[in-house]
Design an enzyme around this catalytic site. Structure first.
Site, mmCIF file in Angstrom:
data_model
loop_
_atom_site.group_PDB
_atom_site.id
_atom_site.type_symbol
_atom_site.label_atom_id
_atom_site.label_comp_id
_atom_site.label_asym_id
_atom_site.label_seq_id
_atom_site.Cartn_x
_atom_site.Cartn_y
_atom_site.Cartn_z
ATOM 1 N N LYS A 112 17.900 -25.575 51.154
ATOM 2 C CA LYS A 112 17.611 -26.609 52.157
ATOM 3 C C LYS A 112 17.103 -26.018 53.477
ATOM 4 C CE LYS A 112 19.172 -30.863 54.145
ATOM 5 N NZ LYS A 112 19.926 -32.076 53.900
ATOM 6 N N GLU A 146 16.799 -36.361 35.163
ATOM 7 C CA GLU A 146 15.963 -35.190 35.412
ATOM 8 C C GLU A 146 15.426 -34.545 34.139
ATOM 9 O OE1 GLU A 146 18.860 -35.739 36.880
ATOM 10 O OE2 GLU A 146 18.690 -35.488 39.046
ATOM 11 N N MET A 181 17.408 -36.656 9.719
ATOM 12 C CA MET A 181 17.184 -35.319 9.177
ATOM 13 C C MET A 181 18.511 -34.641 8.827
ATOM 14 S SD MET A 181 15.010 -33.237 8.092
ATOM 15 C CE MET A 181 13.348 -33.286 8.770
ATOM 16 N N PHE A 184 29.007 -28.006 47.674
ATOM 17 C CA PHE A 184 28.761 -29.262 46.973
ATOM 18 C C PHE A 184 27.375 -29.238 46.328
ATOM 19 C CE2 PHE A 184 27.122 -33.685 47.042
ATOM 20 C CZ PHE A 184 27.953 -34.189 46.054
ATOM 21 N N GLN A 185 27.327 -29.601 45.058
ATOM 22 C CA GLN A 185 26.089 -29.601 44.274
ATOM 23 C C GLN A 185 25.386 -28.231 44.288
ATOM 24 O OE1 GLN A 185 23.753 -33.147 45.288
ATOM 25 N NE2 GLN A 185 24.893 -34.272 43.721
#
Lengths: 562, 160
Positions: free
Chosen positions: A162, A50, A477, A112-113
């Site tokens: 949802k 993502e 760097m 969940f999630q």
């Protein structure tokens, strides 16, 4: 007509003119993904992580000037976008990020999630929304796009539970926007413009210091016209590259920590500094008390908070850069043609002398493959016409120094956040927006591995992005700082990388390698002639430093040149 | 310098967190913060007391205005305004001290809002200085608990 939340969502995107979204599906956004199969006008690009979706939307926005869009699921899907959102926020890039959320009755239950993504992204979005009722969905999406693209642009996140996605209503699609507390000021105050021009006309040693605001407001033509009319040299920030047509006789290159000697000397010695769409970042100013110590400062910016935040300015101008510059041009026209003062001519001569004394350079006769040489060859063989994205670190600075950018929207780099892993997905986004252009990601062997998984996306969607890895076997760097300031104690900067040629082949892309200067041209030519993604592994000199360099905290005129 | 800032915001969940997040994220300090809905149910009002030099106060005000849910910001310090704060204080009051507490309450026009055999609870309203003065006096008698509202402030109307 009754519609579901998913149908309303996609209808809203259609109304905003969205053609592409970058995303990754998951449990709570299944309905939207199902609806996507019946939505021909939107092309969805499936990323592999993502973070890649957020950066790709950002790259799409920078290259096209339109709003970039991404769509992810709740929980980890949402948190994975945060680096991309923060990068877009720091660089004022308009993207809209849609995240799924658990159903509203479950919010706060550690479902969940579930994650409070609105809370997490509050400090790194321009604004964000949790949609609680499907009746609000159409209005909120319209507001989100409006806020992202207007004023000082920035990322907006919309969290979609949802049950809202599945909800049913008869939507009203708003034609107009009324946000009573949001009304950005585009029109610069003519009185301030007049004061500014009076100061500029009297200046003996003027310099323009332009930033990303010039690109965001599409003001580069007005800027060029103004600089040429009054013969004022121009330097830009990393974000402003492409805002002024490099190379040009008035062009000073980039200023700041790895800016050119002549840009930093010009800013240090100028008597009037005209800041346009820039924000006096610490990588630009160095030691702030000694920044442009002899100058009266004029600052044009659409965001009032940018003005006098780090440096107190003498003439603030709140407004759109394009509007302010076109007013300045109109007003300046009354004084043209104009003979330059003796002092102004001497100033231009002084700058030319600085340019001759200390041009950007490197050791061309060492026999080693130098990273700067690779970037110069990329410039030469693309005639400077490619869209360039960069990762972060040495690769980014060498790209900024040795690939002069002629036009706006052709330079994509994570400037403010300095987010490694940005360049490759951003290049994919740019390639989606500009399918006929050559898009090159100038990368390091460290950065490219942060989002290398997107090679699969590039291959799947036939996005022929070219990645040029300046492979020095180090996190370059950081290693440079260790070399200069930590007595060469290379703590965790040497790193082992995979065989990039084989890796490219494993993904179904083309892998090429050059180890000697003489091999570089053939590799680049083959890459440019190949209509598929290419990874070029350039085995460059391992301990090369980016120069000049202003050590952190030092004033800008005290540069390390060798 | 101390500044009293008046902020009108959308009365929506999360707005207060945007305001306080701005202060913590940018290292500005909050001395006190008072929030409640206004007569317009869609609008809440925040009175915020902060401190900083001119440049910081200017940034605070501009940053507040930049928040999408912020409707109006006024620095009351720059204008004529009335400022009030309230404290509820539970003071030990036994034997002879019972009368002394009431005398102090009377002098400062405090109200007694709760009484027990060993304590008085006083309601004090006034400027921050007045509250500090009363609490200073009561401290020597013995304060069990004190809660303060933080400052509320409103601009004075024009007199002409």
């Amino acid at each position: 007509m009754k519609m579901t939340g998913s149908q309303i969502f996609l209808k809203c995107l259609e109304r905003e003119g969205v053609k592409h979204i970058f995303g990754f599906p998951g449990g709570v956004v299944l309905d939207i993904y199902d609806e996507l199969t019946r939505t021909p006008f939107i092309k969805h690009i499936l990323v592999r992580h993502e973070q890649g979706a957020a950066h790709a939307a950002d790259g799409y926005a920078r290259a096209s000037g339109k709003v970039g869009v991404c769509l992810v699921t709740s929980g980890p899907g949402a948190t994975n976008t945060v680096s991309g959102i923060a990068s877009a926020y720091m660089d004022s890039i308009p993207i809209v990020v849609f995240t799924g959320q658990v159903p509203t009755p479950l919010i706060g239950n550690d479902a969940f999630q579930e994650v409070d993504i609105v809370g997490i992204t509050r400090p790194c979005t321009k604004h964000n929304y949790l949609v609680k009722d499907v009746k609000d969905l159409a209005r909120i999406i319209h507001e989100a796009f409006h806020i992202a693209r207007t004023g000082r642009p920035g990322p907006v996140l919309v969290d979609l539970p949802k049950d809202v996605i599945q909800g049913v209503t008869t939507p009203k699609f708003p034609e107009q926007i009324r946000i009573k507390s949001y009304n950005p000021n585009y029109h610069a105050n003519p009185k301030q413009i007049k004061k500014a021009l009076e100061l500029i006309l009297k200046a003996q040693r003027p310099v323009i210091y332009a930033g990303g605001g010039v690109i965001l407001s599409k003001a580069s033509e007005e800027l060029t016209k103004f600089a040429e009319a009054l013969q004022i040299p121009v330097t830009t920030t990393l974000m402003g590259l492409g805002g002024f047509p490099a190379p040009h006789s008035l062009w000073l290159g980039m200023l700041g920590m790895h800016g050119t000697y002549y840009a930093n000397m010009s800013v240090h010695h100028c008597d009037v500094l005209i800041a346009v769409g820039s924000r006096f970042d610490d990588r630009v100013t160095g030691k702030i008390e000694e920044f442009a110590p002899h100058a009266k400062i004029i600052h044009i910016d659409i965001d009032p908070t940018s003005i006098s935040k780090n440096v107190v300015v003498d003439i603030p101008i709140v407004g759109d850069c394009q509007d302010a510059l076109s007013q300045l041009n109109a007003l300046a026209a009354e004084h043209l043609p104009r003979e330059l003062s003796q002092a102004h001519r001497a100033w231009l001569a002084q700058i030319d002398q600085w340019k001759r004394e200390h041009p950007l350079t490197y050791d061309r006769n060492s026999g080693e493959l130098k990273p700067q040489f690779v970037v110069e060859k990329l410039y030469e063989l693309t005639q400077g016409n490619a869209i360039i994205s960069t990762e972060v670190g040495q690769n980014q600075m060498w790209a900024a120094q040795f690939y002069p950018i002629r036009n706006p929207n052709r330079w994509l780099s994570s400037g403010g956040l300095g987010c490694m892993g940005y360049g490759f997905p951003a290049a994919l986004g740019a390639q989606v927006a500009c399918p006929d252009d050559i898009v090159i990601d100038i990368a390091g062997d460290g950065s490219i591995q942060m989002n290398i998984q997107e090679m699969a996306t590039a291959v799947e969607y036939d996005l022929p992005v070219k990645v040029a890895i300046l492979n020095n076997g180090f996190l370059g760097m950081v290693r440079q700082w260790q070399q200069l300031f930590y007595e060469r104690r290379y703590s965790f900067t040497p790193m082992v990388s995979p065989d990039f040629v084989k890796l490219a082949e494993a993904y179904g892309a083309l892998g090429l390698r050059a180890e000697k200067p003489s091999e570089v041209e053939a590799v680049i030519r083959e890459a440019l002639n190949t209509r598929k993604p290419v990874l070029m592994d350039f085995r460059v000199a391992s301990e090369e430093c980016v120069l000049p360099m202003v050590p952190a905290g030092a004033p800008m005129h005290k540069m390390l040149l060798t | 310098m101390r500044h009293v800032i008046s902020v009108s915001v959308d009365n929506e969940p999360g707005v207060l967190s945007r305001v306080t997040g701005l202060f913590s994220g940018r290292g500005f300090n909050i001395e006190s913060l008072c929030v409640a809905p206004t007569i317009d149910p869609d609008v809440s009002h925040i009175t915020l007391v902060t401190a900083g030099n001119e440049m910081i106060i200017e940034q605070i005000i501009k940053q507040l205005r930049k928040l999408i849910n912020v409707i109006k910001v006024v620095d009351l310090t720059a204008t004529e305004h009335v400022e009030r704060e309230m404290a509820l204080v539970k003071v030990k009051a036994e034997d002879r001290q019972r009368a002394e507490v009431l005398r102090i309450a009377d002098i400062f026009r405090c109200r007694v809002v709760d009484v027990s055999p060993a304590t008085y609870t006083l309601e004090i309203t006034g400027t921050t200085e007045k509250l500090n003065a009363v609490l200073g006096l009561l401290k020597s008698i013995g304060i069990q608990e004190v809660v303060r509202s933080g400052s509320l402030a409103i601009q004075r109307s024009r007199k002409d």
